[in-house]
Design a protein around this motif. Structure first.
Motif, mmCIF file in Angstrom:
data_model
loop_
_atom_site.group_PDB
_atom_site.id
_atom_site.type_symbol
_atom_site.label_atom_id
_atom_site.label_comp_id
_atom_site.label_asym_id
_atom_site.label_seq_id
_atom_site.Cartn_x
_atom_site.Cartn_y
_atom_site.Cartn_z
ATOM 1 N N GLU A 78 -49.781 22.707 -142.255
ATOM 2 C CA GLU A 78 -50.328 21.346 -142.363
ATOM 3 C C GLU A 78 -51.059 21.161 -143.693
ATOM 4 O OE1 GLU A 78 -53.005 20.116 -139.262
ATOM 5 O OE2 GLU A 78 -52.521 18.010 -139.642
ATOM 6 N N GLY A 81 -48.817 20.448 -146.394
ATOM 7 C CA GLY A 81 -48.115 19.170 -146.286
ATOM 8 C C GLY A 81 -46.747 19.287 -145.651
ATOM 9 N N ALA A 84 -47.421 17.478 -140.236
ATOM 10 C CA ALA A 84 -48.522 16.525 -140.069
ATOM 11 C C ALA A 84 -48.858 16.520 -138.584
ATOM 12 C CB ALA A 84 -48.116 15.147 -140.537
ATOM 13 N N TYR A 104 -47.634 17.887 -133.516
ATOM 14 C CA TYR A 104 -47.204 18.103 -134.907
ATOM 15 C C TYR A 104 -45.817 17.521 -135.111
ATOM 16 C CZ TYR A 104 -50.892 21.672 -135.021
ATOM 17 O OH TYR A 104 -52.086 22.334 -134.953
ATOM 18 N N THR A 107 -42.717 17.186 -141.776
ATOM 19 C CA THR A 107 -42.662 16.128 -142.790
ATOM 20 C C THR A 107 -41.414 16.313 -143.670
ATOM 21 O OG1 THR A 107 -43.879 17.467 -144.352
ATOM 22 C CG2 THR A 107 -45.191 16.053 -142.901
ATOM 23 N N GLN A 129 -44.752 13.515 -150.172
ATOM 24 C CA GLN A 129 -45.113 12.737 -148.980
ATOM 25 C C GLN A 129 -45.521 11.321 -149.337
ATOM 26 O OE1 GLN A 129 -48.020 15.111 -146.782
ATOM 27 N NE2 GLN A 129 -46.743 14.629 -145.024
#
Lengths: 135, 198
Positions: A78, A81, A84, A104, A107, A129
């Motif tokens: 996390e 990145g 998330a 979770y 991403t 992101q």
């Protein structure tokens, strides 16, 4: 006794931690793969234990991943990145009669990290992101 | 696996959690606790569904994860420390100074000194230095952190006052001030701790 005491023992606290070499650990790779598989199966978000049990069921892990290892890996992913998270609505958990889950999802940066042999840095992942990489 | 063993295991796990998350910011601690609580609940439900042995599985998951728990704590501690204010750094330095200097002097040197053993009471340079060290290294950090960590802050003030009492037992006025200071620290600790728990 000298009143002047060296603060050297405390210095390790102030030295910024040396980052590990970029790259995914096997457990981190497994978590990302599991997250993508779950999404393919219709579960866009997953909680820690679901990922652990899925990894055990698919044979990626022989047994359930230990709690410390699992949540440390989730935390690291996390922070980089690649994952998330959000906390589940307490009302939903209350209706099901269980504690609320931390959910979770993988991403785009996480997917990229999984597919790319060269893992982008945390800053690069954040740029991806926020859409900064496309410009 | 008996219910009692499972209960014992959960208590042991809570103890371990309490140890490795000590002094973390309350928010980080409670979120981690909530996530682990949810994990344990899901694990137990899964084991019940599969007819598995929750107790043993849970025990090995906790035990094997201990090194990672510590590593996570160290990383979080360092990340948190980078964001700490100058005041917290000052408190940490003063505290280290107090614990390394003031306590050994109070515990080892003062009880052996002539003054405490019946020599003529007098204020020497040594006593002045010791007073300064105790105030800077124990009492001041205690006062600075009492708002955030009432018990730890109160204890530091108390220890500091006890060190000074060992030094100034012969001076009635000083003893009065120290007793008032100790009582004030105790009241502050109890009051702030009760506010924090609400």
């Amino acid at each position: 006794m000298s009143p002047f005491v060296s603060c050297a023992p405390l210095m390790w606290l102030t030295v910024p931690m040396r980052g590990r070499k970029p790259g995914l650990l096997p457990i981190e790779r497994s978590i990302l793969e599991t997250g993508i598989e779950l999404r393919r199966d219709g579960a866009p978000e997953f909680h820690g234990f679901l990922a652990a049990s899925r990894m055990r069921d698919t044979g990626e892990a022989r047994m359930l991943t230990s709690r410390g290892t699992l949540y440390k890996a989730l935390d690291r992913l996390e922070r980089q990145g690649f994952l998330a998270s959000r906390w589940e609505d307490p009302d939903v958990a209350l209706l099901d009669g269980r504690p609320r889950r931390r959910l979770y999802h993988v991403t785009p940066a996480g997917e990229l990290a999984l597919s790319s042999p060269r893992v982008p840095s945390a800053a690069g992942a954040r740029r991806l992101q926020s859409g900064g990489a496309s410009s | 696996m008996s219910e009692f063993f499972t209960l014992l295991l959960r208590e042991a796990e809570s103890g371990w959690f309490w140890m490795y998350t000590a002094a973390l910011p309350e928010e980080a601690r409670s979120l981690r606790a909530e996530e682990l609580h949810s994990d344990a609940w899901e694990h137990e439900a899964d084991a019940r569904q599969r007819g598995g042995r929750f107790g043993l599985e849970f025990a090995y998951r906790v035990i094997l994860g201990m090194p990672a728990d510590v590593a996570w704590r160290v990383q979080l501690g360092r990340r948190g420390f980078e964001r700490r204010s100058g005041l917290e750094l000052l408190v940490a330095s003063l505290l280290a100074f107090g614990l390394l200097v003031a306590l050994p002097i109070s515990g080892l040197v003062l009880p052996r000194s002539d003054m405490v053993l019946g020599g003529a009471p007098h204020i020497s340079a040594f006593l002045l230095a010791h007073t300064l060290i105790v105030i800077l290294g124990l009492v001041l950090p205690g006062v600075l952190v009492i708002d955030r960590w009432p018990v730890a802050g109160g204890l530091l003030v108390l220890i500091g006052c006890l060190c000074l009492m060992a030094e100034f037992w012969w001076l009635r006025e000083a003893m009065g001030v120290l007793l008032v200071g100790t009582a004030a620290a105790a009241v502050c600790t109890v009051r702030l701790e009760s506010l924090r728990r609400r």
